[in-house]
Design a protein around this motif. Structure first.
Motif, PDB file in Angstrom:
ATOM      1  N   TRP A   1       6.822   1.046   9.014  1.00 43.58           N
ATOM      2  CA  TRP A   1       8.266   1.264   8.998  1.00 43.58           C
ATOM      3  C   TRP A   1       8.578   2.319  10.048  1.00 43.58           C
ATOM      4  CZ3 TRP A   1      12.454  -0.903   6.642  1.00 43.58           C
ATOM      5  CH2 TRP A   1      13.656  -0.192   6.683  1.00 43.58           C
ATOM      6  N   ASP A   2       9.470   1.972  10.972  1.00 48.54           N
ATOM      7  CA  ASP A   2       9.839   2.895  12.038  1.00 48.54           C
ATOM      8  C   ASP A   2       8.582   3.278  12.827  1.00 48.54           C
ATOM      9  OD1 ASP A   2      11.460   4.400  13.638  1.00 48.54           O
ATOM     10  OD2 ASP A   2      11.690   6.057  12.232  1.00 48.54           O
ATOM     11  N   ASN A   3       8.196   4.548  12.821  1.00 44.69           N
ATOM     12  CA  ASN A   3       7.019   4.982  13.593  1.00 44.69           C
ATOM     13  C   ASN A   3       5.854   5.394  12.709  1.00 44.69           C
ATOM     14  OD1 ASN A   3       8.108   7.293  12.551  1.00 44.69           O
ATOM     15  ND2 ASN A   3       8.039   8.477  14.437  1.00 44.69           N
ATOM     16  N   LYS A   4       5.831   4.873  11.464  1.00 47.34           N
ATOM     17  CA  LYS A   4       4.749   5.175  10.529  1.00 47.34           C
ATOM     18  C   LYS A   4       4.158   3.879   9.988  1.00 47.34           C
ATOM     19  CE  LYS A   4       5.459   9.767  10.255  1.00 47.34           C
ATOM     20  NZ  LYS A   4       6.700   9.888  11.058  1.00 47.34           N
ATOM     21  N   ALA A   5       2.847   3.901   9.747  1.00 41.44           N
ATOM     22  CA  ALA A   5       2.164   2.797   9.064  1.00 41.44           C
ATOM     23  C   ALA A   5       1.317   3.379   7.950  1.00 41.44           C
ATOM     24  CB  ALA A   5       1.283   2.009  10.035  1.00 41.44           C
ATOM     25  N   VAL A   6       1.219   2.641   6.849  1.00 38.22           N
ATOM     26  CA  VAL A   6       0.388   3.066   5.721  1.00 38.22           C
ATOM     27  C   VAL A   6      -0.555   1.934   5.364  1.00 38.22           C
ATOM     28  CG1 VAL A   6       0.391   3.654   3.265  1.00 38.22           C
ATOM     29  CG2 VAL A   6       2.042   4.737   4.794  1.00 38.22           C
ATOM     30  N   VAL A   7      -1.805   2.276   5.094  1.00 38.57           N
ATOM     31  CA  VAL A   7      -2.827   1.309   4.683  1.00 38.57           C
ATOM     32  C   VAL A   7      -3.243   1.612   3.252  1.00 38.57           C
ATOM     33  CG1 VAL A   7      -5.164   0.438   5.109  1.00 38.57           C
ATOM     34  CG2 VAL A   7      -3.665   0.993   7.043  1.00 38.57           C
ATOM     35  N   LEU A   8      -3.265   0.589   2.407  1.00 39.64           N
ATOM     36  CA  LEU A   8      -3.776   0.695   1.041  1.00 39.64           C
ATOM     37  C   LEU A   8      -5.259   0.370   1.040  1.00 39.64           C
ATOM     38  CD1 LEU A   8      -3.894   0.640  -2.081  1.00 39.64           C
ATOM     39  CD2 LEU A   8      -2.873  -1.650  -1.985  1.00 39.64           C
ATOM     40  N   ASP A   9      -6.073   1.332   0.616  1.00 40.45           N
ATOM     41  CA  ASP A   9      -7.520   1.132   0.445  1.00 40.45           C
ATOM     42  C   ASP A   9      -7.760   0.863  -1.037  1.00 40.45           C
ATOM     43  OD1 ASP A   9     -10.238   1.100   0.453  1.00 40.45           O
ATOM     44  OD2 ASP A   9     -10.507   3.060   1.382  1.00 40.45           O
ATOM     45  N   LEU A  10      -7.993  -0.397  -1.365  1.00 41.07           N
ATOM     46  CA  LEU A  10      -8.035  -0.822  -2.764  1.00 41.07           C
ATOM     47  C   LEU A  10      -9.133  -0.115  -3.551  1.00 41.07           C
ATOM     48  CD1 LEU A  10      -6.307  -2.886  -4.325  1.00 41.07           C
ATOM     49  CD2 LEU A  10      -8.122  -4.550  -3.965  1.00 41.07           C
ATOM     50  N   HIS A  11     -10.248   0.233  -2.904  1.00 38.18           N
ATOM     51  CA  HIS A  11     -11.356   0.901  -3.578  1.00 38.18           C
ATOM     52  C   HIS A  11     -11.608   2.283  -2.976  1.00 38.18           C
ATOM     53  CE1 HIS A  11     -11.888  -2.887  -5.466  1.00 38.18           C
ATOM     54  NE2 HIS A  11     -12.444  -3.504  -4.437  1.00 38.18           N
ATOM     55  N   GLY A  12     -10.541   2.959  -2.597  1.00 38.17           N
ATOM     56  CA  GLY A  12     -10.674   4.265  -1.970  1.00 38.17           C
ATOM     57  C   GLY A  12     -11.452   5.252  -2.824  1.00 38.17           C
ATOM     58  N   THR A  13     -12.311   6.033  -2.207  1.00 40.55           N
ATOM     59  CA  THR A  13     -13.139   6.996  -2.934  1.00 40.55           C
ATOM     60  C   THR A  13     -12.307   8.150  -3.482  1.00 40.55           C
ATOM     61  OG1 THR A  13     -14.992   6.462  -1.479  1.00 40.55           O
ATOM     62  CG2 THR A  13     -15.168   8.477  -2.785  1.00 40.55           C
ATOM     63  N   ASP A  14     -11.495   8.756  -2.629  1.00 42.97           N
ATOM     64  CA  ASP A  14     -10.687   9.905  -3.032  1.00 42.97           C
ATOM     65  C   ASP A  14      -9.203   9.595  -3.064  1.00 42.97           C
ATOM     66  OD1 ASP A  14     -12.940  11.695  -3.182  1.00 42.97           O
ATOM     67  OD2 ASP A  14     -12.964  11.700  -0.995  1.00 42.97           O
ATOM     68  N   HIS A  15      -8.717   8.805  -2.121  1.00 47.57           N
ATOM     69  CA  HIS A  15      -7.298   8.464  -2.030  1.00 47.57           C
ATOM     70  C   HIS A  15      -7.143   6.961  -1.827  1.00 47.57           C
ATOM     71  CE1 HIS A  15      -7.371  12.764  -0.885  1.00 47.57           C
ATOM     72  NE2 HIS A  15      -6.166  12.816  -1.433  1.00 47.57           N
TER      73      HIS A  15
END
Length: 356
Positions: free
Chosen positions: A59-73
């Motif tokens: 969105w705009d100048n940001k991107a976010v990735v979902l890590d389905l099995h993220g260790t900490d986040h």
């Protein structure tokens, strides 16, 4: 006067029922008039973050990735389109401000919403003044009548739409406070026995990934099993059901649960102003199980992106050189960002010519 008021109230009720009625259209397809092959460019990251990057939205100048099995986040924010790392959020844990699970996330106008199915809550986050850190602003606990929310979209900036897994309807409309307002839609299955006796199992088999374009009023659901794409136009109340060669989801009922027996179908879907883009897998569960036994595991994800018009007409098929899950389609840049969990550098970018 009371009699007049009574008839006026009945008239308004009938009008409201009429305005909410849905006209269903079946639109089967066999193939696509155009097939294009796309070659990816790998996006090099300056830090190692991911275990299973599953979704990406920009969105705009940001991107976010979902890590389905993220260790900490569960979530990682980047600049877009450069993908310079900014920060991580959605800390994994059972503390009040932590997440037990992460299913999906959506951008609002000036915020980002995340969904935690295990806590049954939606969380709103906003960027700090620095522009690189997301902070919790609001938590919405979902109504107990909503059966395990696995996806959501933001509708008209004030409510949410969540798939209904009771099998009675297709979707739940939920208030900004998390209260169930209404249910609508129906599973368009020809399986009369399941509709009569096994609706929860049927709903599990028909689990779908969803997306919504507020400018067009188009809500799309793409089945994780089988090959069914549903298009709900919430402005004119039309409902188009697109059934591909693999048909509707196949399953067996065991102890009340739907056990898949057919194919892995769609993996993600996005509705732009011009078209619908859906990742398709097409691998049978038989082949998946046999490859696992032979320790020759099939690549995870789909190697095709199907493109439909907003009315459900098949337009184009993209054949990829990677197997991907989540995608973000940027028609302005002519780019598709995709997540390949099979690679050490999992973010890839495809250049393409958007449909007109």
């Amino acid at each position: 006067m009371l009699r007049i008021a009574y008839f006026i109230s009945i008239l308004f009720f009938l009008l409201s029922c009429t305005s909410q009625s849905t006209v269903s259209i079946n639109n089967g397809y066999v193939d696509f008039p155009e097939v294009w092959e796309l070659k990816a460019k790998t996006i090099q990251l300056d830090t190692a973050l991911f275990r299973y990057p599953f979704r990406v939205h920009a969105w705009d100048n940001k991107a976010v990735v979902l890590d389905l099995h993220g260790t900490d986040h569960y979530f990682h924010a980047f600049s877009y389109p450069e993908f310079h790392y900014l920060s991580s959020f959605g800390k994994r844990g059972d503390a009040p401000e932590e997440m037990l699970s992460a299913e999906n996330f959506r951008w609002g106008e000036k915020c980002l919403w995340t969904l935690d199915a295990n806590k049954s809550e939606l969380t709103e986050l906003g960027f700090a003044l620095s522009g690189d850190t997301l902070l919790r602003q609001e938590v919405v606990k979902l109504d107990k009548d909503i059966l395990r929310a696995l996806d959501f979209i933001i509708y008209e900036d004030s409510t949410f739409i969540i798939p209904d897994y009771t099998g009675d309807n297709r979707f739940c409309q939920v208030s900004s406070e998390g209260k169930l307002l209404r249910k609508f839609g129906a599973i368009p299955s020809a399986n009369e026995e399941a509709l009569a006796n096994s609706r929860p199992a049927l709903a599990q088999a028909w689990r779908s990934f969803i997306d919504y374009n507020p400018r067009k009023g188009v809500l799309v659901a793409a089945t994780q099993l089988g090959e069914v794409l549903e298009i709900y136009n919430l402005k004119d109340s039309t409902h188009v059901v697109c059934i591909g060669p693999h048909g509707e989801p196949e399953f067996q009922v065991a102890e009340g649960y739907g056990i898949p027996t057919g194919i892995m179908g769609f993996g993600d879907v996005q509705v732009t102003d011009n078209a619908i883009y859906a990742v398709f897998q097409g691998k049978s569960f038989k082949d998946i199980m046999e490859s696992a036994k032979q320790e020759n595991k099939l690549p995870d994800g789909g190697q095709s992106i199907y493109v439909f018009s907003l009315r459900g007409e098949p337009l184009r098929k993209y054949v990829l050189d990677h197997y991907v899950h989540g995608i973000f389609v940027d028609e302005q840049r002519g780019a598709i960002i995709a997540m390949d969990v099979n690679m050490d550098e999992p973010i890839v970018e495809y250049s393409f010519h958007p449909v007109e």
